[in-house]
Design a protein around this motif. Structure first.
Motif, PDB file in Angstrom:
ATOM      1  N   VAL A  19       0.842  -1.201   0.000  1.00 45.71           N
ATOM      2  CA  VAL A  19       0.000   0.000   0.000  1.00 45.71           C
ATOM      3  C   VAL A  19       0.874   1.246   0.000  1.00 45.71           C
ATOM      4  O   VAL A  19       0.582   2.222  -0.693  1.00 45.71           O
ATOM      5  CB  VAL A  19      -0.964  -0.012   1.206  1.00 45.71           C
ATOM      6  N   TYR A  20       1.974   1.209   0.743  1.00 44.03           N
ATOM      7  CA  TYR A  20       2.895   2.345   0.779  1.00 44.03           C
ATOM      8  C   TYR A  20       3.450   2.645  -0.604  1.00 44.03           C
ATOM      9  O   TYR A  20       3.536   3.810  -1.002  1.00 44.03           O
ATOM     10  CB  TYR A  20       4.042   2.084   1.766  1.00 44.03           C
ATOM     11  N   ARG A  21       3.855   1.624  -1.329  1.00 47.04           N
ATOM     12  CA  ARG A  21       4.452   1.855  -2.655  1.00 47.04           C
ATOM     13  C   ARG A  21       3.471   2.543  -3.591  1.00 47.04           C
ATOM     14  O   ARG A  21       3.835   3.476  -4.304  1.00 47.04           O
ATOM     15  CB  ARG A  21       4.933   0.541  -3.264  1.00 47.04           C
ATOM     16  N   VAL A  22       2.218   2.092  -3.585  1.00 46.34           N
ATOM     17  CA  VAL A  22       1.197   2.726  -4.425  1.00 46.34           C
ATOM     18  C   VAL A  22       0.963   4.158  -3.952  1.00 46.34           C
ATOM     19  O   VAL A  22       0.886   5.096  -4.757  1.00 46.34           O
ATOM     20  CB  VAL A  22      -0.109   1.898  -4.396  1.00 46.34           C
ATOM     21  N   SER A  23       0.861   4.323  -2.649  1.00 45.65           N
ATOM     22  CA  SER A  23       0.639   5.646  -2.069  1.00 45.65           C
ATOM     23  C   SER A  23       1.780   6.604  -2.419  1.00 45.65           C
ATOM     24  O   SER A  23       1.546   7.773  -2.736  1.00 45.65           O
ATOM     25  CB  SER A  23       0.488   5.520  -0.561  1.00 45.65           C
ATOM     26  N   ALA A  24       3.006   6.123  -2.363  1.00 46.43           N
ATOM     27  CA  ALA A  24       4.167   6.967  -2.672  1.00 46.43           C
ATOM     28  C   ALA A  24       4.136   7.431  -4.125  1.00 46.43           C
ATOM     29  O   ALA A  24       4.415   8.601  -4.416  1.00 46.43           O
ATOM     30  CB  ALA A  24       5.461   6.216  -2.381  1.00 46.43           C
ATOM     31  N   ALA A  25       3.779   6.541  -5.034  1.00 53.18           N
ATOM     32  CA  ALA A  25       3.734   6.906  -6.448  1.00 53.18           C
ATOM     33  C   ALA A  25       2.638   7.935  -6.726  1.00 53.18           C
ATOM     34  O   ALA A  25       2.868   8.937  -7.411  1.00 53.18           O
ATOM     35  CB  ALA A  25       3.522   5.660  -7.300  1.00 53.18           C
ATOM     36  N   ILE A  26       1.459   7.704  -6.180  1.00 54.18           N
ATOM     37  CA  ILE A  26       0.343   8.621  -6.435  1.00 54.18           C
ATOM     38  C   ILE A  26       0.579   9.961  -5.743  1.00 54.18           C
ATOM     39  O   ILE A  26       0.357  11.027  -6.345  1.00 54.18           O
ATOM     40  CB  ILE A  26      -0.984   7.982  -5.980  1.00 54.18           C
ATOM     41  N   THR A  27       1.047   9.944  -4.512  1.00 54.88           N
ATOM     42  CA  THR A  27       1.318  11.190  -3.789  1.00 54.88           C
ATOM     43  C   THR A  27       2.412  11.984  -4.486  1.00 54.88           C
ATOM     44  O   THR A  27       2.320  13.209  -4.608  1.00 54.88           O
ATOM     45  CB  THR A  27       1.716  10.896  -2.335  1.00 54.88           C
ATOM     46  N   GLY A  28       3.446  11.305  -4.966  1.00 56.41           N
ATOM     47  CA  GLY A  28       4.518  11.982  -5.695  1.00 56.41           C
ATOM     48  C   GLY A  28       4.027  12.636  -6.970  1.00 56.41           C
ATOM     49  O   GLY A  28       4.435  13.756  -7.307  1.00 56.41           O
ATOM     50  N   THR A  29       3.131  11.974  -7.679  1.00 51.79           N
ATOM     51  CA  THR A  29       2.572  12.540  -8.905  1.00 51.79           C
ATOM     52  C   THR A  29       1.753  13.792  -8.597  1.00 51.79           C
ATOM     53  O   THR A  29       1.894  14.818  -9.274  1.00 51.79           O
ATOM     54  CB  THR A  29       1.702  11.488  -9.623  1.00 51.79           C
ATOM     55  N   PHE A  30       0.909  13.709  -7.570  1.00 47.28           N
ATOM     56  CA  PHE A  30       0.120  14.891  -7.216  1.00 47.28           C
ATOM     57  C   PHE A  30       0.996  15.999  -6.649  1.00 47.28           C
ATOM     58  O   PHE A  30       0.670  17.177  -6.798  1.00 47.28           O
ATOM     59  CB  PHE A  30      -1.020  14.525  -6.268  1.00 47.28           C
ATOM     60  N   LEU A  31       2.104  15.662  -6.028  1.00 49.26           N
ATOM     61  CA  LEU A  31       3.025  16.691  -5.554  1.00 49.26           C
ATOM     62  C   LEU A  31       3.634  17.438  -6.737  1.00 49.26           C
ATOM     63  O   LEU A  31       3.771  18.665  -6.701  1.00 49.26           O
ATOM     64  CB  LEU A  31       4.117  16.078  -4.679  1.00 49.26           C
ATOM     65  N   LEU A  32       3.978  16.725  -7.788  1.00 47.91           N
ATOM     66  CA  LEU A  32       4.508  17.393  -8.980  1.00 47.91           C
ATOM     67  C   LEU A  32       3.454  18.286  -9.623  1.00 47.91           C
ATOM     68  O   LEU A  32       3.758  19.397 -10.073  1.00 47.91           O
ATOM     69  CB  LEU A  32       5.034  16.366  -9.976  1.00 47.91           C
ATOM     70  N   LEU A  33       2.198  17.806  -9.679  1.00 48.04           N
ATOM     71  CA  LEU A  33       1.110  18.650 -10.174  1.00 48.04           C
ATOM     72  C   LEU A  33       0.953  19.894  -9.304  1.00 48.04           C
ATOM     73  O   LEU A  33       0.696  21.001  -9.807  1.00 48.04           O
ATOM     74  CB  LEU A  33      -0.204  17.868 -10.205  1.00 48.04           C
ATOM     75  N   LEU A  34       1.104  19.707  -8.006  1.00 46.50           N
ATOM     76  CA  LEU A  34       0.997  20.827  -7.071  1.00 46.50           C
ATOM     77  C   LEU A  34       2.100  21.855  -7.318  1.00 46.50           C
ATOM     78  O   LEU A  34       1.848  23.058  -7.278  1.00 46.50           O
ATOM     79  CB  LEU A  34       1.060  20.305  -5.637  1.00 46.50           C
ATOM     80  N   VAL A  35       3.305  21.391  -7.593  1.00 45.33           N
ATOM     81  CA  VAL A  35       4.414  22.306  -7.877  1.00 45.33           C
ATOM     82  C   VAL A  35       4.117  23.108  -9.140  1.00 45.33           C
ATOM     83  O   VAL A  35       4.300  24.342  -9.172  1.00 45.33           O
ATOM     84  CB  VAL A  35       5.748  21.528  -8.003  1.00 45.33           C
ATOM     85  N   VAL A  36       3.634  22.430 -10.173  1.00 44.83           N
ATOM     86  CA  VAL A  36       3.274  23.130 -11.413  1.00 44.83           C
ATOM     87  C   VAL A  36       2.179  24.160 -11.136  1.00 44.83           C
ATOM     88  O   VAL A  36       2.242  25.308 -11.591  1.00 44.83           O
ATOM     89  CB  VAL A  36       2.826  22.122 -12.501  1.00 44.83           C
ATOM     90  N   MET A  37       1.173  23.755 -10.360  1.00 47.18           N
ATOM     91  CA  MET A  37       0.078  24.658 -10.039  1.00 47.18           C
ATOM     92  C   MET A  37       0.574  25.873  -9.260  1.00 47.18           C
ATOM     93  O   MET A  37       0.150  27.002  -9.523  1.00 47.18           O
ATOM     94  CB  MET A  37      -0.977  23.889  -9.235  1.00 47.18           C
ATOM     95  N   MET A  38       1.486  25.660  -8.318  1.00 44.31           N
ATOM     96  CA  MET A  38       2.007  26.778  -7.524  1.00 44.31           C
ATOM     97  C   MET A  38       2.827  27.746  -8.385  1.00 44.31           C
ATOM     98  O   MET A  38       2.748  28.963  -8.205  1.00 44.31           O
ATOM     99  CB  MET A  38       2.873  26.264  -6.372  1.00 44.31           C
ATOM    100  N   VAL A  39       3.603  27.207  -9.317  1.00 41.97           N
ATOM    101  CA  VAL A  39       4.368  28.072 -10.223  1.00 41.97           C
ATOM    102  C   VAL A  39       3.406  28.900 -11.068  1.00 41.97           C
ATOM    103  O   VAL A  39       3.605  30.112 -11.255  1.00 41.97           O
ATOM    104  CB  VAL A  39       5.320  27.229 -11.105  1.00 41.97           C
TER     105      VAL A  39
END
Length: 149
Positions: A19-39
Motif C-alpha cells: 500500500v505504501y508503494r502505491v501511495s508513494a507513487a500517487i502522492t509523488g505525482t500529485f506533488l509534482l502537479l501541485l508544484v506546477v500549479m504553484m508556479v
C-alpha cells in the motif's frame, strides 16, 4: 536502534509495504502537479480552470474563473493523499519498529518533489532487510521448550 519487526507482524508489514508503494507513487505525482500549479498561481497569477468558456482546460486569472478551479482540486487531493501516505508510513513504523527519525525522513517524501519516487524503491529494500534479519534471528534461536511444574 529498535529490534525490528515481530515475526507475527511480518504478513501485515508486507501488506502495508504494498500500500505504501502505491501511495508513494500517487502522492509523488500529485506533488509534482501541485508544484506546477504553484508556479502557475504565484509566478504567473493564473489558476487552472476546467470546463470554462475558453476550453476544456484553460489558464485563467483567479478572480475570473467561472467553472471548476482545478488548482483547488489539486491542492485538496494532494492533501488527502499525503494523509494516506503518512498513515502508511506510520503503520510501517509501528510494525517494522524503525527509528522515529527514519519515520520523519520518510514523511518528507510527500512534501519534497521526486523524493517519494526514490523512497518507493528504497523503503521496501530497507523493510525487507529488516524482515530478513528478524526471520534469521528467529530461525537461529533455539525453540523454547515448555516447562511444566
Amino acid at each position: 536502534m529498535p529490534a525490528g519487526p515481530r515475526p507475527s507482524d511480518v504478513p501485515r508489514l508486507r501488506t502495508a509495504l504494498k500500500v505504501y508503494r502505491v501511495s508513494a507513487a500517487i502522492t509523488g505525482t500529485f506533488l509534482l502537479l501541485l508544484v506546477v500549479m504553484m508556479v502557475l498561481r504565484y509566478g504567473f497569477g493564473v489558476d487552472i480552470e476546467l470546463g470554462g468558456p475558453f476550453g476544456f482546460l484553460n489558464l485563467t486569472p483567479k478572480d475570473q474563473i467561472t467553472a471548476i478551479n482545478l488548482s483547488i482540486g489539486i491542492l485538496t487531493v494532494h492533501g488527502w493523499l499525503y494523509v494516506l501516505y503518512l498513515g502508511c508510513d506510520f503503520v510501517m513504523w509501528r510494525l517494522a519498529r524503525y527509528s522515529f527519525k527514519r519515520f520523519l525522513f520518510i514523511a518528507l517524501g510527500g512534501v519534497v518533489p521526486f523524493l517519494s519516487y526514490y523512497f518507493e524503491f528504497q523503503v521496501p529494500r530497507f523493510i525487507e532487510e529488516r524482515i530478513r534479519n528478524t526471520m534469521d534471528r528467529t530461525d537461529a534461536a533455539p525453540a523454547a521448550e515448555e516447562v511444566s511444574a
